[in-house]
Design an enzyme around this catalytic site. Structure first.
Site, PDB file in Angstrom:
ATOM      1  N   LYS A  52      32.151  -2.944   7.509  1.00 28.32           N
ATOM      2  CA  LYS A  52      33.313  -2.570   8.323  1.00 28.32           C
ATOM      3  C   LYS A  52      34.240  -3.764   8.498  1.00 28.32           C
ATOM      4  O   LYS A  52      35.462  -3.647   8.390  1.00 28.32           O
ATOM      5  CB  LYS A  52      32.848  -2.018   9.682  1.00 28.32           C
ATOM      6  CG  LYS A  52      32.205  -0.640   9.541  1.00 28.32           C
ATOM      7  CD  LYS A  52      31.490  -0.154  10.791  1.00 28.32           C
ATOM      8  CE  LYS A  52      30.736   1.138  10.457  1.00 28.32           C
ATOM      9  NZ  LYS A  52      29.926   1.651  11.546  1.00 28.32           N
ATOM     10  N   GLN A  96      28.074  -0.286  17.209  1.00 28.75           N
ATOM     11  CA  GLN A  96      27.238   0.189  16.102  1.00 28.75           C
ATOM     12  C   GLN A  96      25.992   0.881  16.665  1.00 28.75           C
ATOM     13  O   GLN A  96      25.255   0.306  17.456  1.00 28.75           O
ATOM     14  CB  GLN A  96      26.851  -0.997  15.200  1.00 28.75           C
ATOM     15  CG  GLN A  96      26.042  -0.609  13.979  1.00 28.75           C
ATOM     16  CD  GLN A  96      26.811   0.298  13.013  1.00 28.75           C
ATOM     17  OE1 GLN A  96      27.987   0.093  12.729  1.00 28.75           O
ATOM     18  NE2 GLN A  96      26.148   1.327  12.521  1.00 28.75           N
ATOM     19  N   ASP A 119      35.497   5.691  16.547  1.00 27.05           N
ATOM     20  CA  ASP A 119      34.385   6.444  15.945  1.00 27.05           C
ATOM     21  C   ASP A 119      34.516   7.953  16.217  1.00 27.05           C
ATOM     22  O   ASP A 119      33.858   8.757  15.560  1.00 27.05           O
ATOM     23  CB  ASP A 119      33.039   5.960  16.518  1.00 27.05           C
ATOM     24  CG  ASP A 119      32.296   5.041  15.560  1.00 27.05           C
ATOM     25  OD1 ASP A 119      32.574   5.105  14.338  1.00 27.05           O
ATOM     26  OD2 ASP A 119      31.426   4.284  16.026  1.00 27.05           O
TER      27      ASP A 119
END
Ligand code: NAD
Length: 281
Positions: A52, A96, A119
């Site tokens: 990422k 995460q 997200d």
């Protein structure tokens, strides 16, 4: 032979488009910054986080990295999220997952400002998706819609079957296919006669989390098959939830693993970061 849906190529196209947008935003004086938080040092999570950060650097998005120890408390993590929510120079916040077991994942997801929820996991983002309003969409299903559209596959009016009902893939996938005017069925672990249901599908999205479970007996001749699964087999090679060699000859289009859905997830995360800059301006 079926059309092989090339996620590597399509994700590269999307990243190139985003790179141009980011450069244009920079020229107007708007820079984009994503905060990435990892708690603990799970090796798979570290790989995802690094990928990422690399994608951010490629596109021209700044990334702030927080690598917190395994024993970080929930309060400490919530406090960091609070700080990042308040920072004007941070557009997106990503924690995460999974977080260590002593931390309540739902509390963490809910703590992120929905305007920075790149997200797309916050209940507000899920709600806006459900009622068809603008908001962040979970990256993997959003990437699948891009794969279909950019491969010239029509969704409107098609029988779409999604296997799996997770919050991250199955449910948002079903909602997105519905938004695109598909006729959508969600199958799951309690579905009776799964083959009978999946054989109705013009577009079959498989997010079942079981290596090579879907063989040609589950697939209608000429269907489009999207394989979300990622597993390592005995030989340490990547494979999906679909038995590719068995299914490919009977379908009209299929995503390979690797190189199908996987690369799209990060591309769509980058897309959401660029959107977040517009939202937070
Ligand atoms: P999950 O385990 O949360 O959900 C699996 C779903 O499959 C459940 O809803 C369950 O009801 C259903 N299921 C399980 N067994 C079944 C059966 N025998 N018949 C019918 N349905 C059954 O998994 P997930 O997070 O949705 O992920 C699914 C797969 O996709 C995994 O392999 C995961 O690694 C992969 N994944 C890939 C990406 C990517 O970027 N490519 C992103 C997320 C997940």
């Amino acid at each position: 032979m079926p059309q092989i849906i090339d996620g590597k190529l399509i994700s590269t196209q999307i990243k190139e488009e985003l790179k141009e947008k980011v450069a244009a935003l920079k020229a107007e004086g708007t820079s984009i910054c994503l905060a990435v938080i990892q708690v603990g040092n799970d090796p798979a999570s570290s790989v995802y986080v690094n990928n990422k950060k690399k994608a951010c650097a490629y596109i021209g998005i700044e990334s702030l990295s927080y690598e917190l120890p395994e024993d970080t408390t929930q309060e400490e993590l919530l406090s960091l999220i609070g700080e990042l929510n308040d920072r004007k120079d941070v557009n997106g916040i990503l924690v995460q997952l999974p977080v260590p077991k002593h931390i309540d994942e739902d509390a963490i997801i809910k703590a992120i400002d929905p305007k920075k929820d790149v997200d797309g996991f916050h209940p507000q983002s899920v709600g806006t998706l459900c009622i068809g309003q603008p908001g962040f969409v979970s990256c993997t299903p959003a990437g699948i819609i891009q794969l279909l559209k950019r491969s010239g596959i029509e969704i409107a009016g098609k029988e779409c079957v999604v296997i799996g009902r997770s919050n991250i893939v199955g449910k948002p996938m079903a909602l997105l296919l519905l938004r695109e005017n598909g006729t959508v069925t969600v199958a799951h672990s309690r579905t009776k006669d799964l083959k009978e249901v999946t054989k109705r599908a013009d577009i079959l999205v498989v997010a079942v989390g079981k290596p090579k479970m879907i063989t040609r007996e589950y697939v209608k001749e000429g269907a489009v098959v999207i394989d979300v699964g990622i597993h390592r087999n005995e030989a340490n090679k990547l494979c999906g939830d679909v038995d590719y060699d068995d299914v490919a000859p009977v379908c009209s289009a299929i995503t390979p693993v690797p190189g199908g859905v996987g690369p799209m997830t990060i591309a769509m995360l980058m897309h959401n970061c660029v959107e977040s800059a517009a939202l937070n301006r």
